[in-house]
Every structure is written in structure tokens, then in C-alpha cells.
Scaffold this motif. Structure first.
Motif, PDB file in Angstrom:
ATOM      1  N   TRP A 143       0.826  -1.208   0.000  1.00  0.00           N
ATOM      2  CA  TRP A 143       0.000   0.000   0.000  1.00  0.00           C
ATOM      3  C   TRP A 143       0.859   1.256   0.000  1.00  0.00           C
ATOM      4  O   TRP A 143       0.516   2.248  -0.651  1.00  0.00           O
ATOM      5  N   ILE A 200      -7.514   3.730   4.579  1.00  0.00           N
ATOM      6  CA  ILE A 200      -7.444   2.766   3.474  1.00  0.00           C
ATOM      7  C   ILE A 200      -6.795   1.483   3.971  1.00  0.00           C
ATOM      8  O   ILE A 200      -7.309   0.386   3.767  1.00  0.00           O
ATOM      9  N   LEU A 218       1.369   4.257   7.853  1.00  0.00           N
ATOM     10  CA  LEU A 218       0.607   4.996   6.841  1.00  0.00           C
ATOM     11  C   LEU A 218       0.154   6.374   7.304  1.00  0.00           C
ATOM     12  O   LEU A 218      -0.011   7.274   6.477  1.00  0.00           O
ATOM     13  N   TRP A 242      -0.794  11.184  -0.396  1.00  0.00           N
ATOM     14  CA  TRP A 242      -1.634  10.220   0.325  1.00  0.00           C
ATOM     15  C   TRP A 242      -0.939   9.751   1.580  1.00  0.00           C
ATOM     16  O   TRP A 242      -1.554   9.663   2.635  1.00  0.00           O
ATOM     17  N   LEU A 243       0.346   9.420   1.437  1.00  0.00           N
ATOM     18  CA  LEU A 243       1.060   8.843   2.569  1.00  0.00           C
ATOM     19  C   LEU A 243       1.111   9.832   3.724  1.00  0.00           C
ATOM     20  O   LEU A 243       1.069  11.043   3.526  1.00  0.00           O
ATOM     21  N   LEU A 274       0.447   4.129  -2.666  1.00  0.00           N
ATOM     22  CA  LEU A 274       0.017   5.461  -2.242  1.00  0.00           C
ATOM     23  C   LEU A 274       1.116   6.520  -2.348  1.00  0.00           C
ATOM     24  O   LEU A 274       0.849   7.711  -2.177  1.00  0.00           O
ATOM     25  N   GLN A 275       2.365   6.089  -2.595  1.00  0.00           N
ATOM     26  CA  GLN A 275       3.435   7.083  -2.565  1.00  0.00           C
ATOM     27  C   GLN A 275       3.305   8.087  -3.723  1.00  0.00           C
ATOM     28  O   GLN A 275       2.472   7.933  -4.613  1.00  0.00           O
ATOM     29  N   LEU A 287      -1.597   4.751  -7.570  1.00  0.00           N
ATOM     30  CA  LEU A 287      -2.835   5.515  -7.434  1.00  0.00           C
ATOM     31  C   LEU A 287      -2.707   6.877  -8.107  1.00  0.00           C
ATOM     32  O   LEU A 287      -3.564   7.268  -8.911  1.00  0.00           O
ATOM     33  N   ASN A 288      -1.639   7.595  -7.797  1.00  0.00           N
ATOM     34  CA  ASN A 288      -1.457   8.917  -8.398  1.00  0.00           C
ATOM     35  C   ASN A 288      -1.306   8.835  -9.911  1.00  0.00           C
ATOM     36  O   ASN A 288      -1.871   9.654 -10.642  1.00  0.00           O
ATOM     37  N   THR A 323      -6.256   9.532   5.590  1.00  0.00           N
ATOM     38  CA  THR A 323      -6.885   8.789   4.493  1.00  0.00           C
ATOM     39  C   THR A 323      -6.133   7.492   4.241  1.00  0.00           C
ATOM     40  O   THR A 323      -6.744   6.420   4.131  1.00  0.00           O
ATOM     41  N   ALA A 324      -4.803   7.606   4.130  1.00  0.00           N
ATOM     42  CA  ALA A 324      -3.997   6.413   3.885  1.00  0.00           C
ATOM     43  C   ALA A 324      -4.193   5.402   5.001  1.00  0.00           C
ATOM     44  O   ALA A 324      -4.330   4.195   4.758  1.00  0.00           O
TER      45      ALA A 324
END
Lengths: 303, 384
Positions: free
Chosen positions: A141, A176, A249, A167-168, A145-146, A151-152, A172-173
Motif C-alpha cells: 500500500w 485505506i 501509513l 496520500w502517505l 500510495l506514494q 494511485l497517483n 486517508t492512507a
């Protein structure tokens, strides 16, 4: 005599065995923790005043017992850090559990409505993530998420965002990660209670004047309440004590109680305060269990 | 057999006067390529206790579910009091269903179950309480209103299901194998109670069952289904004594069947040369193609057994069929004994002899020579 009775009734052994197990591996260690929580730090190995200095005679033991105090618990109340950590843990657990209920219920419902031969397949799909180590999945993850993660990249490719989103190290992270990790524990008990529901009950409800939505509220939801309760408990309790996911996270500005505990044990080496934290945590976690039991009793006794 | 003379008269009079309460015409339902209901037509009259009887997979439950509104027909009409309801939702139809496994709501009490439909109607609380009390009294469950379904016996659950489906006073009550889960003794008493209840409430009941005794006990008329079609619709007695086909004769009750062809005719009787039971005289059937291969069917209880057979043949209508043979097997049932007689012509005939007395005067042993005899009027000549 006693031994003979025990052997004459193997069922009795079976009944006692779990209690012995609990006494030996839960109650006794917990008694140590309670004892440590009542003593003071010391420069020693381990870093606290000895539990019960039986080897040094009666007088020393009495002196040691006289030194026990509730100071550590007073500290927990007086210092904001601990109270805020507890509150954050409870909030995170409550929010995450609510999200999982919202996501998990439709999934479990859909699974229970699948043709019988597809249901085991769906079960396996829910369980399959457990075949990979929990830590590896959390690191995956982090990767997703980085800043330049999957995701980005996807969001930018779809032109939903122009610049990479951070995100990290956000809540939110963390959510998730928690929802992802604990969702099977929500789905499985829900599925178990929904799968054994007789479909004829919904037809009976329709026959007696219910729309589909009404039948869902009046029949399906009440019948799946035990599953909802079990799912909530299975998720809420471990999330309150969660340490790894928020540590990896979430941001480091606010801590969950598990992180505070870790800090006290390993950074501050204050075992007594850490023990006191753990004792209070256990007390806090007893509350939802008691509420659940009370609700169940009320449901049994109600009209 | 259970006959209800008064009721049948009233019904026949009623049927002649008014249009049917429910008229089903050319109803068809397919599941994929499988035709569950095939161009089926049926009239149900007000106040009637109608039974759908058939082997499993014959489509009887599908038909009931279409009447209830759980399945939509692919084609055909369903008229309730002249109004087409084929596509109405279940709760828009003035019918209620009693489900096979009762489908009681496990999280509600007996009262909660019975009140469920009434609450959906938005009835006042006090009125609901009255109706629930009435219903509990009707099915003799007074005092058990606060229990949950899992605290009840099978028979009590069945009553709760009945009360729940009657609480809304449906114009037609649909019962899907309502007694399948009860043991034999309880089933028999429940059948009688159901019948009394239907008469008391003067309601229309449609019951689905695979148990012919049950259908015969409770129903005014029985519709026998096979492969999605109604093979015959008739009162129980007619179904048993005048089945329309060999299949019905064999499905309803026990029967001896011998294949044969008509070889002669006199005095309103035909004689058939059967393949393995010799020549059998029967009444001339009203509408059978006599040139084809036919069969003679005789119910076992219509066959008598004696050592020598009737002394003299009176001729005319009282003539007897006599088939000599040897007792091959004896089945003692208590109220009757089933003798299997191996006829000299080769066939095995079953005779059901009532044990009318405790004295052992009239029994036969295996290997004994006997004559099985029966009158032509008891023979049914059927097409294959």
C-alpha cells in the motif's frame, strides 16, 4: 477421587481446559502487567522495581508492597497525551468499523445471493489476501500510495487530478490500510448470518405487504444483527489497539494508543506507565463487549 | 374416502350460478428451455377447497407461486373476479400464502409474526391486538403469543404460519405442502382441522400436495398435474373410480392393470382379451377408441378372493370375472391384507381384503389355490 471423576467424565476436562489455558496464558501474565503498572521505573534489567522480592525475606516484600501506588494511572489522566491517544484510537476504530460495515454488508449480501456453486469461490476470494504476510501487504500500500505510486499515476492518467496527491502520512492512507486489512473480518460473519437466511422469508414479507426495501429493513437486517455485532466486535477491538498501520501509513502528529504504548515501552523504557496504559486499554475494550452482551440479552428478552 | 355431500351440493349450485373466483387460461411458464407450465387452464370457484396433486417436478408449486405472484407467467391470463392479475405484485393480490417450511420470521414472536401483515396495512394498534388474539384462538394457540418460533413444536409452528396467512383475510389462501413437515398422526388431525377451518371461514383454499391421501381428505376437487399440464380435474371419488387415463389410475391409489384388446360386445359389456390375465368382461366404456390397444384397470379392494369362486354365474350384468391362481405373497397391514395372486395365465394380481373380523376365518396361505373374482362394473377400461 477427583482424578477418577475427571477421567470418568471427559466432557468435564474439555470444559475446564480452556479455562486453564486462559488462566495460565492470559490471567497470569495480565496479573504481572497489573503489578508492573503499580510499581515505579528503576534503572535495572528489566527496568522496574522487582515484582515480589520473595528471595529477600518477608520485610523486603512488605516494603515492596507498601511502595505500590496508583501514580502511573494518575499520570495517564493528568497528561493530555494519553487521553488524546485513547480518544483517537476509539474514533479511528469507530469510523473505520462504520466504513467497513457500509462496504462489507453489500458484499456479504451479494455473496449470499450468488448461486450455491459460486459461494465457496467468493469466500476464497475474500480470504485470499491472508495468504500474503500482513506487513508485505501494508508495504504494498505504501508503494501504491506514494508520490509516484500507482494511485497517483492512475488518477493523473484519467485526468482526475493534475498533480500527484499526497496520500502517505495522512489519515486517508491510514483508513485505506485499516479498511483493507480488516474487511474480511467484517464480511465473513455477515456472510455467515446472511447465507443461512431462508429466501422464503422475503417472499413471505412480500406476500404480507412489504416492498423489497421494507422487507430488507424489517427482515434481512434484524436477522443479520448477530453477524453485524460479531463483525463490529471483530474489527473494532483489534483496531483500537492497532499499531502497525497507523505507524506506517498515518502522519506522526497524532498517535493511536498502540503507538503511545510502543513509545513508552521501547523509547522511554517506562514499563510501569506502559503497563498502566495497557490495563486501561483493556478496560476500555471491555465496554463494547459489555454493550454487545447487553444488546443481545435485550434482544432475547424483547417482544 | 371422505365425502362432504352438503358442501358439494352447495358448491355445484354456486358453480352454476356465478363466474369463477379465479380463472386461469392458457397459462405458460418457461424456465430457460424447460416448460414448467404448459398452456394450463383452470377455474377455481368461491368457497372451494381445491388441491393440486402431482409428482415432484410436475409444476404444481410453480402454478401456486404464479397465483401468489412470486412468478410471472410468460403468456396466458389470470382473472380474479374478472380482473386480469397476471402481472400484479404479491401484496396487490388478495391472496396469502402459507409456505412449505412456514417461513416464520425467526426474530419476531408469534404475535409479531401474525401482526406483520396487519402492521403493513397501517392498522391501529388496538385493532391489530384484537385480530391477533382472534387468530391465536382460531388456531388454538392462546397463551403462546409471546414465544418465538424456535420455542415452538413443529405442529405449533404450522399453526402460526396458518394464522399469519389468515390474518389478512385473503380471498384465496394458498397452501404449499402445508403438512409435509408433520408426522403421520399429526398430519391426519391437522388435515381435519384445516377442513373445519375452511368450512367455518367459508374461504377458498388452494393446496399443493404430493400426498394423494391428503388431497382426497381435504379437497372438494383435485387437479392432477404432470409435465405442466392438468391431466384431470375432478372430485376425489370421480378421480379414483373414473380416472381419465392409465397414468391417473396408477398415480392415484393402487391398481391392477392388464393390457388387452376388445374382442366382443354384448348387453352393454365388452370383453377384452388381455395379454396375461385371460378374458376380462367390463362395462362398455363411454368414449374409448375400441380398435386401439387398451387396458383394464381394477382397484385391489374391488377384488375378492375365495377358495372356489362364486357358485353360479348369473349372467347379464351380474356376471363375474374369475381368475384362478395361487397365493404368492401376503402383506398383512392390520386393517386389511394384501394378497398377491399369481394367476394361471401368468400375471400377478393384488387383492386388498379387508380384515373385517378378528376371527381368522378367511385368510389364505402362500401356495394355496384360490380364485380372484370381481364384477365387470368394477373394471375400468382405459386408453394407454
Amino acid at each position: 477421587m477427583m482424578a477418577r471423576r475427571l477421567f470418568a467424565r471427559p466432557a468435564r476436562i474439555a470444559a475446564i481446559a480452556p479455562y486453564l489455558w486462559m488462566a495460565l496464558f492470559f490471567l497470569l501474565p495480565f496479573a504481572f502487567v497489573v503489578k508492573i503498572s503499580l510499581s515505579q521505573t528503576a534503572i535495572a534489567q528489566p527496568p522496574y522495581v522487582p515484582l515480589i522480592p520473595l528471595t529477600e525475606g518477608w520485610a523486603a516484600t512488605r516494603a515492596a508492597l507498601a511502595q505500590l501506588s496508583l501514580d502511573n494511572f494518575r499520570l495517564l489522566i493528568s497528561d493530555n497525551l494519553y487521553v488524546l491517544s485513547y480518544l483517537r484510537s476509539l474514533t479511528v476504530a469507530a469510523v473505520a468499523t462504520a466504513i467497513m460495515l457500509l462496504i462489507g454488508y453489500p458484499i456479504a449480501y451479494g455473496m449470499s445471493r450468488l448461486p450455491a456453486r459460486w459461494q465457496p469461490v467468493a469466500m476464497v476470494l475474500v480470504i485470499v489476501p491472508f495468504w500474503t504476510s500482513f506487513l508485505i501487504r501494508i508495504y504494498a500500500w505504501i508503494n501504491i500510495l506514494q508520490h509516484d505510486g500507482l494511485l497517483n499515476k492512475t488518477l493523473m492518467a484519467l485526468r482526475i487530478v493534475r498533480e500527484p496527491v499526497t496520500w502517505l502520512s495522512t489519515d486517508t492512507a491510514m483508513y485505506i490500510g485499516i479498511v483493507y486489512s480488516y474487511l474480511p473480518f467484517m464480511i465473513l460473519p455477515l456472510y455467515a448470518s446472511l447465507a443461512k437466511m431462508d429466501h422464503a422469508l422475503l417472499e413471505a414479507a412480500a406476500d404480507l405487504g412489504c416492498s423489497r426495501l421494507k422487507a430488507f429493513w424489517l427482515i434481512t437486517v434484524p436477522i443479520s444483527l448477530p453477524g453485524i455485532g460479531a463483525g463490529i466486535l471483530l474489527c473494532f477491538i483489534p483496531i483500537v489497539g492497532e499499531f502497525v498501520i497507523p505507524d506506517l501509513l498515518a502522519g506522526s502528529d497524532r498517535m493511536m494508543i498502540g503507538q503511545t504504548l510502543w513509545l513508552e515501552f521501547f523509547t522511554n523504557k517506562d514499563w510501569p506507565v506502559a503497563s498502566a496504559t495497557a490495563v486501561v486499554l483493556l478496560a476500555v475494550l471491555l465496554i463494547p463487549l459489555l454493550v454487545y452482551q447487553r444488546l443481545q440479552q435485550r434482544q432475547l428478552g424483547a417482544d | 374416502m371422505d365425502e362432504h355431500p352438503q358442501k358439494q351440493e352447495a358448491m355445484q349450485a354456486g358453480a352454476a350460478l356465478d363466474t369463477p373466483l379465479l380463472r386461469i387460461s392458457s397459462l405458460t411458464k418457461r424456465f430457460g428451455g424447460y416448460v414448467a407450465i404448459d398452456q394450463l387452464s383452470l377455474d377455481i370457484h368461491a368457497g372451494e377447497f381445491f388441491a393440486l396433486l402431482g409428482p415432484s417436478g410436475c409444476g404444481k408449486t410453480t402454478l401456486l407461486r404464479m397465483i401468489a405472484g412470486f412468478e410471472t407467467p410468460d403468456s396466458g391470463e389470470m382473472l380474479f373476479n374478472g380482473e386480469n392479475i397476471a402481472s400484479a405484485l404479491p401484496h396487490q393480490r388478495p391472496f396469502n400464502m402459507m409456505f412449505q417450511n412456514y417461513a416464520l420470521f425467526p426474530h419476531l414472536t408469534v404475535e409479531g409474526n401474525i401482526a406483520f401483515g396487519l402492521k403493513r396495512l397501517g392498522m391501529q394498534k388496538a385493532d391489530i391486538k384484537d385480530v391477533v388474539a382472534q387468530m391465536l384462538a382460531l388456531v388454538q394457540l392462546d397463551g403462546l403469543g409471546k414465544r418465538r418460533p424456535d420455542q415452538l413444536s413443529g405442529g405449533q409452528r404450522q399453526r402460526v404460519a396458518l394464522a399469519r396467512s389468515l390474518a389478512l383475510r385473503p380471498k384465496i389462501l394458498l397452501l404449499d405442502e402445508p403438512m409435509a413437515a408433520l408426522d403421520k398422526k399429526l398430519r391426519e388431525s391437522t388435515q381435519r382441522e384445516l377442513l373445519e377451518l375452511q368450512r367455518k371461514l367459508n374461504m377458498t383454499f388452494i393446496i399443493v400436495t404430493h400426498d394423494q391421501d391428503e388431497a382426497m381428505t381435504v379437497a372438494d376437487r383435485i387437479g392432477v398435474m404432470d409435465h405442466g399440464r392438468l391431466e384431470q380435474v375432478a372430485p376425489p371419488r370421480q378421480l379414483y373410480e373414473a380416472p381419465r387415463s392409465r397414468w391417473i389410475a396408477e398415480f392415484v391409489g393402487d391398481v391392477n392393470v392388464f393390457d388387452g384388446k376388445v374382442t366382443g360386445e354384448e348387453n352393454g359389456r365388452v370383453t377384452l382379451e388381455t395379454r396375461d390375465a385371460g378374458v376380462i368382461a367390463a362395462l362398455k366404456p363411454p368414449s374409448v377408441d375400441e380398435s386401439k390397444m387398451l387396458c383394464v384397470a381394477i382397484r385391489p379392494e374391488k377384488i375378492k378372493i375365495s377358495q372356489y369362486g362364486p357358485v353360479n354365474d348369473l349372467g347379464g350384468n351380474a356376471a363375474f370375472n374369475r381368475l384362478p391362481g395361487v397365493v404368492a405373497d401376503i402383506g398383512y397391514l392390520g386393517n386389511a391384507t394384501i394378497y398377491s395372486v399369481r394367476l394361471d395365465t401368468g400375471a400377478v394380481l393384488r387383492a386388498n381384503v379387508s380384515n373385517a373380523t378378528r376371527l381368522d376365518t378367511d385368510s389364505y396361505h402362500v401356495g394355496q389355490r384360490v380364485v380372484a373374482w370381481f364384477v365387470p362394473a368394477d373394471c375400468m377400461v382405459l386408453e394407454q
